[in-house]
Design an enzyme around this catalytic site. Structure first.
Site, PDB file in Angstrom:
ATOM      1  N   HIS A  99      -3.479 -13.798  -0.343  1.00  0.00           N
ATOM      2  CA  HIS A  99      -2.134 -13.501   0.180  1.00  0.00           C
ATOM      3  C   HIS A  99      -1.757 -14.576   1.195  1.00  0.00           C
ATOM      4  O   HIS A  99      -2.536 -14.877   2.107  1.00  0.00           O
ATOM      5  CB  HIS A  99      -2.090 -12.168   0.925  1.00  0.00           C
ATOM      6  CG  HIS A  99      -2.336 -10.968   0.072  1.00  0.00           C
ATOM      7  ND1 HIS A  99      -1.485 -10.555  -0.930  1.00  0.00           N
ATOM      8  CD2 HIS A  99      -3.343 -10.062   0.085  1.00  0.00           C
ATOM      9  CE1 HIS A  99      -1.964  -9.458  -1.489  1.00  0.00           C
ATOM     10  NE2 HIS A  99      -3.095  -9.145  -0.894  1.00  0.00           N
ATOM     11  N   GLU A 129      -8.240  -4.335  -6.663  1.00  0.00           N
ATOM     12  CA  GLU A 129      -6.967  -3.718  -6.266  1.00  0.00           C
ATOM     13  C   GLU A 129      -5.828  -4.339  -7.077  1.00  0.00           C
ATOM     14  O   GLU A 129      -5.832  -5.545  -7.368  1.00  0.00           O
ATOM     15  CB  GLU A 129      -6.748  -3.897  -4.752  1.00  0.00           C
ATOM     16  CG  GLU A 129      -5.722  -2.924  -4.213  1.00  0.00           C
ATOM     17  CD  GLU A 129      -5.760  -2.763  -2.684  1.00  0.00           C
ATOM     18  OE1 GLU A 129      -6.457  -3.547  -1.999  1.00  0.00           O
ATOM     19  OE2 GLU A 129      -5.080  -1.847  -2.183  1.00  0.00           O
ATOM     20  N   ASP A 154      -8.827 -11.207  -0.222  1.00  0.00           N
ATOM     21  CA  ASP A 154      -8.022 -10.664   0.885  1.00  0.00           C
ATOM     22  C   ASP A 154      -8.397 -11.255   2.249  1.00  0.00           C
ATOM     23  O   ASP A 154      -7.542 -11.352   3.140  1.00  0.00           O
ATOM     24  CB  ASP A 154      -8.196  -9.141   0.958  1.00  0.00           C
ATOM     25  CG  ASP A 154      -7.347  -8.409  -0.079  1.00  0.00           C
ATOM     26  OD1 ASP A 154      -6.292  -8.919  -0.464  1.00  0.00           O
ATOM     27  OD2 ASP A 154      -7.760  -7.312  -0.487  1.00  0.00           O
ATOM     28  N   HIS A 157       0.860  -1.195   0.000  1.00  0.00           N
ATOM     29  CA  HIS A 157       0.000   0.000   0.000  1.00  0.00           C
ATOM     30  C   HIS A 157       0.892   1.239   0.000  1.00  0.00           C
ATOM     31  O   HIS A 157       0.814   2.066   0.919  1.00  0.00           O
ATOM     32  CB  HIS A 157      -0.935   0.033   1.223  1.00  0.00           C
ATOM     33  CG  HIS A 157      -2.127  -0.866   1.096  1.00  0.00           C
ATOM     34  ND1 HIS A 157      -2.848  -1.309   2.192  1.00  0.00           N
ATOM     35  CD2 HIS A 157      -2.742  -1.401   0.023  1.00  0.00           C
ATOM     36  CE1 HIS A 157      -3.846  -2.075   1.783  1.00  0.00           C
ATOM     37  NE2 HIS A 157      -3.793  -2.152   0.458  1.00  0.00           N
ATOM     38  N   HIS A 161     -11.585  -8.962  -6.850  1.00  0.00           N
ATOM     39  CA  HIS A 161     -11.263  -7.667  -6.238  1.00  0.00           C
ATOM     40  C   HIS A 161     -10.422  -6.878  -7.234  1.00  0.00           C
ATOM     41  O   HIS A 161      -9.570  -7.448  -7.918  1.00  0.00           O
ATOM     42  CB  HIS A 161     -10.493  -7.978  -4.940  1.00  0.00           C
ATOM     43  CG  HIS A 161      -9.973  -6.829  -4.167  1.00  0.00           C
ATOM     44  ND1 HIS A 161     -10.557  -5.588  -4.140  1.00  0.00           N
ATOM     45  CD2 HIS A 161      -8.885  -6.740  -3.331  1.00  0.00           C
ATOM     46  CE1 HIS A 161      -9.862  -4.801  -3.318  1.00  0.00           C
ATOM     47  NE2 HIS A 161      -8.843  -5.472  -2.834  1.00  0.00           N
ATOM     48  N   HIS A 192     -12.205  -5.675   1.664  1.00  0.00           N
ATOM     49  CA  HIS A 192     -12.118  -4.368   2.265  1.00  0.00           C
ATOM     50  C   HIS A 192     -12.365  -3.224   1.292  1.00  0.00           C
ATOM     51  O   HIS A 192     -12.211  -2.048   1.677  1.00  0.00           O
ATOM     52  CB  HIS A 192     -10.737  -4.200   2.921  1.00  0.00           C
ATOM     53  CG  HIS A 192      -9.603  -4.148   1.923  1.00  0.00           C
ATOM     54  ND1 HIS A 192      -8.685  -3.128   1.931  1.00  0.00           N
ATOM     55  CD2 HIS A 192      -9.275  -4.943   0.899  1.00  0.00           C
ATOM     56  CE1 HIS A 192      -7.809  -3.320   0.953  1.00  0.00           C
ATOM     57  NE2 HIS A 192      -8.146  -4.414   0.330  1.00  0.00           N
ATOM     58  N   ASP A 214      -2.914  -5.412  -6.707  1.00  0.00           N
ATOM     59  CA  ASP A 214      -2.113  -6.582  -6.322  1.00  0.00           C
ATOM     60  C   ASP A 214      -2.778  -7.881  -6.801  1.00  0.00           C
ATOM     61  O   ASP A 214      -2.147  -8.936  -6.811  1.00  0.00           O
ATOM     62  CB  ASP A 214      -1.829  -6.626  -4.811  1.00  0.00           C
ATOM     63  CG  ASP A 214      -3.054  -6.423  -3.954  1.00  0.00           C
ATOM     64  OD1 ASP A 214      -3.986  -5.711  -4.379  1.00  0.00           O
ATOM     65  OD2 ASP A 214      -3.087  -6.969  -2.838  1.00  0.00           O
ATOM     66  N   TYR A 258      -2.279  -8.248   9.876  1.00  0.00           N
ATOM     67  CA  TYR A 258      -3.062  -7.947   8.669  1.00  0.00           C
ATOM     68  C   TYR A 258      -4.476  -7.527   9.062  1.00  0.00           C
ATOM     69  O   TYR A 258      -5.021  -6.546   8.564  1.00  0.00           O
ATOM     70  CB  TYR A 258      -3.069  -9.223   7.838  1.00  0.00           C
ATOM     71  CG  TYR A 258      -3.726  -9.209   6.491  1.00  0.00           C
ATOM     72  CD1 TYR A 258      -2.983  -8.988   5.334  1.00  0.00           C
ATOM     73  CD2 TYR A 258      -5.075  -9.501   6.349  1.00  0.00           C
ATOM     74  CE1 TYR A 258      -3.579  -9.039   4.089  1.00  0.00           C
ATOM     75  CE2 TYR A 258      -5.678  -9.557   5.110  1.00  0.00           C
ATOM     76  CZ  TYR A 258      -4.910  -9.319   3.979  1.00  0.00           C
ATOM     77  OH  TYR A 258      -5.504  -9.376   2.747  1.00  0.00           O
TER      78      TYR A 258
HETATM   79 FE1  FEO Z   1      -7.119  -5.425  -1.325  1.00  0.00          FE
HETATM   80 FE2  FEO Z   1      -4.722  -7.724  -1.597  1.00  0.00          FE
HETATM   81  O1  FEO Z   1      -5.731  -6.287  -2.126  1.00  0.00           O
END
Ligand code: FEO
Length: 395
Positions: A226, A81, A165, A23, A79, A146, A83, A193
């Site tokens: 992750h 994002e 996530d 981030h 998602h 999230h 990543d 996390y």
């Molecule tokens: Fe919300 Fe692992 O990205």
């Protein structure tokens, strides 16, 4: 190289051993991370999520060694994002018409980031996708867990929940499965996390966990985006989340401070002594905010029932390390935690009042007006600080 998760389901992600910040520079990743992408090769070939943008070309090349790219029938974007979506542009250059299943909010986030108009197929909770061999994917919206666009995907037959996530942790691992990981690292990174990323959404998470449990899905594996894949008692991390989302606290008090010439540090140590003297059972952590990783410090706050925050007065205010930290705590929305303030000063002495006000704004229950000391604390004042620690333990 792909790794088998179960039957015809494979991990095709990227282990990022070098990652130390995530981030931007907001989140420390001492143990690296992984971007988990999954390939399902039933009658239909399905890809669930991709990897972070810097690894896009490597990802597409590796994927092409496991399956002909043109054979991919469906892409699931749990998602938006980067990543997880970062390799979509490189991948979809080869297969621009392949449907991308995602939430309505993910269409917005993906278009907003990549400015492409792919073949989006919007799904809602309960929608199903037949992938052949008697198996289906069922989608579950996870709004604000999230991001507004987040969702999870459940695969029937193999009973795998692709949770994105949720239930993840930033932990680079070659072993992949939870039972093979270093358990101390695994749970340490999981709680960090949660505390630093998911805590603001605890109320939503509590409701969503209830909804998922009410679906009575058989869950044999939780495949996160992750860190590890939970195959050994996967519900253990769901149980942890049930505890963490419920105003979590342990029998811990953390004393967090910064200091200029050591006076406020001495107060921190005396206050910690007083807490311990009053209640030997309570775990006490003393943390210099200027010398400690902020995300690790936040994890200690998450575990604490009370925090004691200290700063000397500077420029009629407080040190920026402490100000930034209180701001960070406020954003993370901690609830039902008590707080107190302390600090040294030479003349104007605003710091303690400033900390008390900031802590109240950040949602903490401030127990009193705090402990102020002029110049360096002498022996008497250090004894007073011990008494103040006792008072905090009693509160
Ligand atoms: Fe919300 Fe692992 O990205």
């Amino acid at each position: 190289m792909k790794k088998r998760i179960k039957n015809n389901v494979y991990w095709v992600g990227k282990v990022d051993w070098e990652l130390r910040k995530f981030h931007g520079d907001e989140y420390s990743t001492h143990k690296g991370s992984t971007y988990n992408s999954y390939l399902i090769q039933e009658e239909k070939t399905v890809l669930i999520d991709t990897v972070w943008s810097p690894f896009a070309q490597e990802f597409v090349k590796n994927l092409s060694e496991e399956t002909e790219i043109k054979k991919i029938d469906y892409i699931i974007a749990n998602h938006g994002e980067v990543d997880h979506s970062g390799a979509l542009p490189a991948l979809l250059e080869h297969i621009p018409d392949v449907p991308v299943y995602c939430t309505a909010n993910a269409v917005k986030s993906l278009k907003g980031q990549f400015h492409r108009d792919w073949n989006f197929q919007v799904v809602k909770t309960g929608d199903k996708l037949d992938i052949g061999n008697g198996k289906e994917l069922i989608f579950v919206e996870m709004q604000m867990l999230h991001w507004p666009d987040s969702m999870a995907t459940y695969m029937t037959g193999d009973n795998i929940l692709f949770s994105n996530d949720a239930f993840g942790q930033h932990l680079a691992t070659e072993e992949l499965f939870n039972d093979l990981a270093d358990q101390c690292e695994l749970f340490g990174e999981s709680i960090k996390y949660y505390a630093n990323i998911l805590n603001p959404f605890s109320g939503i998470l509590k409701k969503k966990l209830g909804e998922i449990l009410a679906l009575n899905l058989d869950i044999d594996i939780i495949a996160t985006s992750h860190g590890v894949v939970w195959r050994d008692n996967p519900m253990q991390i769901v149980e942890k989340y049930s505890q963490w989302c419920d105003d979590y606290q342990e029998n811990q008090i953390s004393v967090l401070y910064d200091t200029m010439w050591g006076g406020t540090k001495r107060l921190a140590e005396r206050i910690a002594e007083g807490i311990s003297m009053e209640d030997p059972e309570v775990k006490v952590k003393v943390i210099n905010l200027a010398k400690t990783d902020v995300n690790d410090a936040i994890t200690e706050v998450f575990k604490s029932k009370s925090v004691v925050i200290g700063s000397p007065t500077i420029n009629r205010s407080i040190l920026h390390s402490v100000a930034g930290f209180i701001n960070l705590m406020g954003g993370l929305g901690f609830k039902k935690k008590k707080a107190a303030a302390f600090g040294c000063y030479g003349w104007s002495g605003e710091s303690v009042k400033h900390i008390c006000e900031s802590l109240e704004k950040a949602g903490f229950q401030v127990i009193d007006e705090g402990f102020k000391n002029t110049w360096n604390p002498n022996d008497d004042r250090q004894r007073d600080a011990i008494e103040y620690g006792r008072k905090i333990a009693k509160a």
